[in-house]
Motif scaffolding. Structure first.
Motif, PDB file in Angstrom:
ATOM      1  N   SER A 252       0.828  -1.206   0.000  1.00 15.52           N
ATOM      2  CA  SER A 252       0.000   0.000   0.000  1.00 15.52           C
ATOM      3  C   SER A 252       0.863   1.257   0.000  1.00 15.52           C
ATOM      4  CB  SER A 252      -0.936   0.005   1.211  1.00 15.52           C
ATOM      5  OG  SER A 252      -0.202  -0.005   2.429  1.00 15.52           O
ATOM      6  N   VAL A 253       1.960   1.245   0.770  1.00 15.91           N
ATOM      7  CA  VAL A 253       2.872   2.391   0.783  1.00 15.91           C
ATOM      8  C   VAL A 253       3.551   2.538  -0.575  1.00 15.91           C
ATOM      9  CG1 VAL A 253       4.994   3.340   1.805  1.00 15.91           C
ATOM     10  CG2 VAL A 253       3.279   2.259   3.268  1.00 15.91           C
ATOM     11  N   GLU A 254       3.918   1.404  -1.160  1.00 17.71           N
ATOM     12  CA  GLU A 254       4.537   1.426  -2.495  1.00 17.71           C
ATOM     13  C   GLU A 254       3.593   2.064  -3.515  1.00 17.71           C
ATOM     14  OE1 GLU A 254       6.681  -1.735  -5.607  1.00 17.71           O
ATOM     15  OE2 GLU A 254       5.923  -2.429  -3.672  1.00 17.71           O
ATOM     16  N   ALA A 255       2.329   1.686  -3.458  1.00 18.16           N
ATOM     17  CA  ALA A 255       1.343   2.249  -4.380  1.00 18.16           C
ATOM     18  C   ALA A 255       1.156   3.748  -4.145  1.00 18.16           C
ATOM     19  CB  ALA A 255       0.005   1.521  -4.231  1.00 18.16           C
ATOM     20  N   GLU A 256       1.182   4.169  -2.867  1.00 16.19           N
ATOM     21  CA  GLU A 256       1.034   5.594  -2.537  1.00 16.19           C
ATOM     22  C   GLU A 256       2.212   6.403  -3.067  1.00 16.19           C
ATOM     23  OE1 GLU A 256       0.549   5.941   1.654  1.00 16.19           O
ATOM     24  OE2 GLU A 256      -1.361   4.856   1.685  1.00 16.19           O
ATOM     25  N   LEU A 257       3.416   5.864  -2.916  1.00 19.61           N
ATOM     26  CA  LEU A 257       4.604   6.569  -3.402  1.00 19.61           C
ATOM     27  C   LEU A 257       4.562   6.720  -4.919  1.00 19.61           C
ATOM     28  CD1 LEU A 257       7.361   4.926  -1.165  1.00 19.61           C
ATOM     29  CD2 LEU A 257       6.745   7.354  -1.191  1.00 19.61           C
ATOM     30  N   ILE A 258       4.151   5.658  -5.596  1.00 19.19           N
ATOM     31  CA  ILE A 258       4.048   5.706  -7.054  1.00 19.19           C
ATOM     32  C   ILE A 258       2.993   6.731  -7.467  1.00 19.19           C
ATOM     33  CG2 ILE A 258       3.343   4.388  -9.102  1.00 19.19           C
ATOM     34  CD1 ILE A 258       4.571   1.902  -7.660  1.00 19.19           C
TER      35      ILE A 258
ATOM     36  N   PHE B 133      -0.737  -6.307  -5.738  1.00 23.91           N
ATOM     37  CA  PHE B 133      -0.945  -7.753  -5.823  1.00 23.91           C
ATOM     38  C   PHE B 133       0.400  -8.461  -5.947  1.00 23.91           C
ATOM     39  CE2 PHE B 133      -4.891  -5.963  -7.416  1.00 23.91           C
ATOM     40  CZ  PHE B 133      -5.868  -6.778  -6.865  1.00 23.91           C
ATOM     41  N   GLN B 134       0.488  -9.671  -5.386  1.00 19.92           N
ATOM     42  CA  GLN B 134       1.716 -10.465  -5.497  1.00 19.92           C
ATOM     43  C   GLN B 134       1.772 -11.136  -6.866  1.00 19.92           C
ATOM     44  OE1 GLN B 134       1.746 -13.028  -1.995  1.00 19.92           O
ATOM     45  NE2 GLN B 134       3.133 -11.629  -0.992  1.00 19.92           N
TER      46      GLN B 134
END
Length: 299
Positions: A118-124, A165-166
């Motif tokens: 979720s943090v990765e998606a927010e940063l992107i 998603f993995q």
């Protein structure tokens, strides 16, 4: 008043580790300029360790120490004022991930954050896409990595929703993605895009960047679904060795590019997108933009 500073982001992914150094130029009350100054990519495939054995091998740990030491020296020579190091899917799933983070901090004085999807998606999502795309349209942003893929929906210049998603290229290569995962991604995309009359994709990641470069398209022009589909069939018609020699791909790109292309094509099909834009931005860009915004809040 002119102010020039350099920021750096270290993206520790499942397929490679990258250092992005960016020059941020402020001039009076004008919007700041962000210019990529240096990008260094080291093909340390942590996902091959973690997704199969559950932990990072001693060999790849030592390679990481070497890479971080080199990155530290490069940042020093560039006079970087702020940096942030983030590790994604492979490192956060490794049983010895926290131990590796501690040892690298001791060896190189680089603190690595283990961020979740979720943090990765927010940063992107924090990357400034308005300069690159029409903010009045609806886009499905797809960032394909070795261990996971982040999906974000933008509409009218705002983030609507995002999910990680993995579903990653290294996992697919090692036959670690079940059909149920593909079905879950398909369902999420269809549910979250069905109300929009027209959706276009934004592709992020080294594989789509490689495809875009080989297409000869001018930056800003999209690739069509038909072009990507034809390119996918072309890739599959070559052996791994032929892709390295005939298509002049790096060895660590020639295998993951096929599952990556499948993910982009699937996302286009499920969202009914006819085009995919490739602005060549990703997690590292988002890290730097976030650091800059945090600086503004402090001032």
């Amino acid at each position: 008043m002119l102010n020039i500073e350099k920021y750096a982001a270290i993206d520790i992914g499942s397929n490679a580790i990258r250092l992005l150094i960016m020059t941020v130029t402020e001039y009076g009350n004008n919007p700041p300029h962000f210019k990529k100054t240096s990008l260094v990519r080291v093909p340390i495939r942590l996902g091959a360790d973690v997704f199969l054995d559950g932990k990072i091998s001693e060999r790849n740990y030592l390679r990481m120490v070497d890479a971080m030491t080199a990155f530290r020296l490069l940042m020093k020579n560039h006079s970087v004022v702020r940096f942030r190091a983030c590790a994604t899917s492979a490192m956060r799933e490794a049983s010895n991930g926290a131990e590796i983070v501690k040892k690298i901090k001791e060896e190189t004085d680089i603190a690595i954050e283990l961020i979740d999807g979720s943090v990765e998606a927010e940063l992107i999502a924090s990357t400034d896409l308005q300069d690159l795309i029409d903010s009045e349209k609806t886009f499905l942003y797809v960032d394909v990595g070795g261990g996971s893929t982040e999906f974000t929906i933008f509409s009218n210049g705002h983030t609507v929703t995002s999910k990680s998603f993995q579903l990653g290229t290294v996992r697919i290569l090692n036959d670690m993605v079940r059909e149920s995962m593909w079905a879950e991604v398909e369902q999420w995309i269809k549910v979250n895009t069905h109300k929009y009359e027209k959706v276009s994709l934004i592709g992020s990641g080294g594989n789509i960047n490689s495809i875009y470069t080989s297409s000869g398209k001018k930056l800003g022009k999209p690739l069509s679904y038909f072009f990507l589909s034809d390119y996918y069939e072309k890739l599959k018609s070559y052996t791994y060795h032929e892709r390295i020699y005939e298509l002049q791909m790096n060895a660590d790109r020639a295998d993951v590019i096929i599952p990556a292309t499948r993910i982009y094509l699937s996302a286009m099909k499920w969202s009914r997108a006819k085009n995919i834009y490739v602005p060549k931005i990703g997690l590292a860009d988002g890290i730097i933009k976030t650091m800059y915004n945090e600086k503004l809040k402090q001032n």
